[in-house]
Design an enzyme around this catalytic site. Structure first.
Site, short mmCIF file in Angstrom:
data_model
loop_
_atom_site.label_atom_id
_atom_site.label_comp_id
_atom_site.label_asym_id
_atom_site.label_seq_id
_atom_site.Cartn_x
_atom_site.Cartn_y
_atom_site.Cartn_z
N VAL A 1 -9.60 -3.64 0.52
CA VAL A 1 -9.97 -4.98 0.07
C VAL A 1 -9.77 -6.02 1.17
O VAL A 1 -8.93 -5.85 2.06
CB VAL A 1 -9.17 -5.38 -1.19
CG1 VAL A 1 -9.59 -4.55 -2.39
CG2 VAL A 1 -7.67 -5.28 -0.97
N ASP B 1 0.87 -1.18 0.00
CA ASP B 1 0.00 0.00 0.00
C ASP B 1 0.91 1.24 0.00
O ASP B 1 1.44 1.59 -1.04
CB ASP B 1 -0.92 -0.11 1.22
CG ASP B 1 -1.98 0.96 1.32
OD1 ASP B 1 -2.30 1.56 0.28
OD2 ASP B 1 -2.50 1.20 2.42
P1 IMP Z 1 1.71 -0.27 3.88
O1 IMP Z 1 2.69 -0.13 5.01
O2 IMP Z 1 0.84 0.97 3.74
O3 IMP Z 1 2.32 -0.69 2.58
O4 IMP Z 1 0.65 -1.32 4.36
C1 IMP Z 1 0.76 -2.63 4.15
C2 IMP Z 1 -0.12 -3.38 5.11
O5 IMP Z 1 -1.35 -2.69 5.39
C3 IMP Z 1 -0.52 -4.67 4.47
O6 IMP Z 1 0.42 -5.68 4.72
C4 IMP Z 1 -1.88 -4.93 5.08
O7 IMP Z 1 -1.71 -5.61 6.31
C5 IMP Z 1 -2.44 -3.57 5.35
N1 IMP Z 1 -3.37 -3.13 4.28
C6 IMP Z 1 -3.17 -2.13 3.39
N2 IMP Z 1 -4.21 -2.00 2.56
C7 IMP Z 1 -5.10 -2.97 2.92
C8 IMP Z 1 -6.39 -3.36 2.41
O8 IMP Z 1 -6.96 -2.81 1.45
N3 IMP Z 1 -6.98 -4.40 3.06
C9 IMP Z 1 -6.42 -5.07 4.10
N4 IMP Z 1 -5.22 -4.73 4.60
C10 IMP Z 1 -4.57 -3.69 4.02
#
Ligand code: IMP
Ligand code: MG
Length: 191
Positions: free
Chosen positions: A161, A111
């Site tokens: 999602v 994300d």
């Molecule tokens: P980042 O640090 O923003 O890249 O977030 C990554 C983590 O956030 C992922 O490993 C997920 O655990 C959680 N995450 C981000 N977007 C979603 C989503 O749409 N659904 C469920 N979990 C999410």
């Protein structure tokens, strides 16, 4: 397949974004590509708990390689933040040494990239020979860190999602498809 499953917050809709058949086809292709790239080398998969275990279980069975081992690293985001801060807590450490290994990190979703930015530092300290990332889903437009996955299942829009291992408040991991949860949860309520 019902559009609405048993929702712990009634009234939320769950529209299919990527159905189980498309996921299976893409996982097969990713398995073939990864097998070509690691032919003749011992490969260590590192699955990030909790979200990645369903994807990892399917992906590993598509690898046509003689020498594959698996480890898991458990991470939990510090609760309350509306935005991923990358401040994550290790809930389960690695069991095996990564030193000198060709390591492929298996993630459910990329994300903002903050989590992997942090994770890469942790894993590089273990001195792997190589370190790559495969993610089932990529919300590329949300990135706040210059992180690029080496293998991507699907690039998806900026929706929240669930399913195929991904949760909201520990629910929906059992769904065989990836579904858009709407209205999207206020990420501040994310545990
Ligand atoms: P980042 O640090 O923003 O890249 O977030 C990554 C983590 O956030 C992922 O490993 C997920 O655990 C959680 N995450 C981000 N977007 C979603 C989503 O749409 N659904 C469920 N979990 C999410
Ligand atoms: Mg995760």
């Amino acid at each position: 397949m019902p559009a609405i499953v048993d929702d712990p917050k009634p009234g939320r809709d769950l529209e299919i974004l990527v159905d189980a058949e498309r996921i299976a086809r893409r996982v097969r292709d990713l398995g073939a590509e990864i097998s070509d790239d690691y032919r003749g080398k011992p490969l260590r998969l590192v699955g990030i708990l909790m979200g990645a275990w369903v994807f990892l279980a399917d992906l590993i069975r598509q690898l046509d390689l003689d020498n594959v081992s698996v480890d898991f690293l458990g991470l939990a985001s510090y609760g309350g933040a509306a935005q991923s801060s990358g401040e994550v807590r290790i809930t389960k450490d690695l069991d095996l040494s990564l030193e000198g290994m060709d390591v492929l990190v298996v993630e459910d979703i990329l994300d903002t990239g903050e989590t992997f930015h942090y994770l890469r530092g942790v894993l590089e300290a273990h001195k792997p020979k190589s370190l790559r990332l495969v993610t089932l889903l990529d919300k590329a437009a949300r990135r706040t860190r210059p992180i690029r996955a080496d293998y991507v299942g699907f690039t998806i829009p900026n929706s929240f999602v669930v399913g195929y291992g991904l949760d909201y408040a520990q629910n929906y991991r059992q769904l065989p498809d990836v579904r858009i949860l709407s209205p999207a949860p206020n990420l501040g309520e994310r545990p």
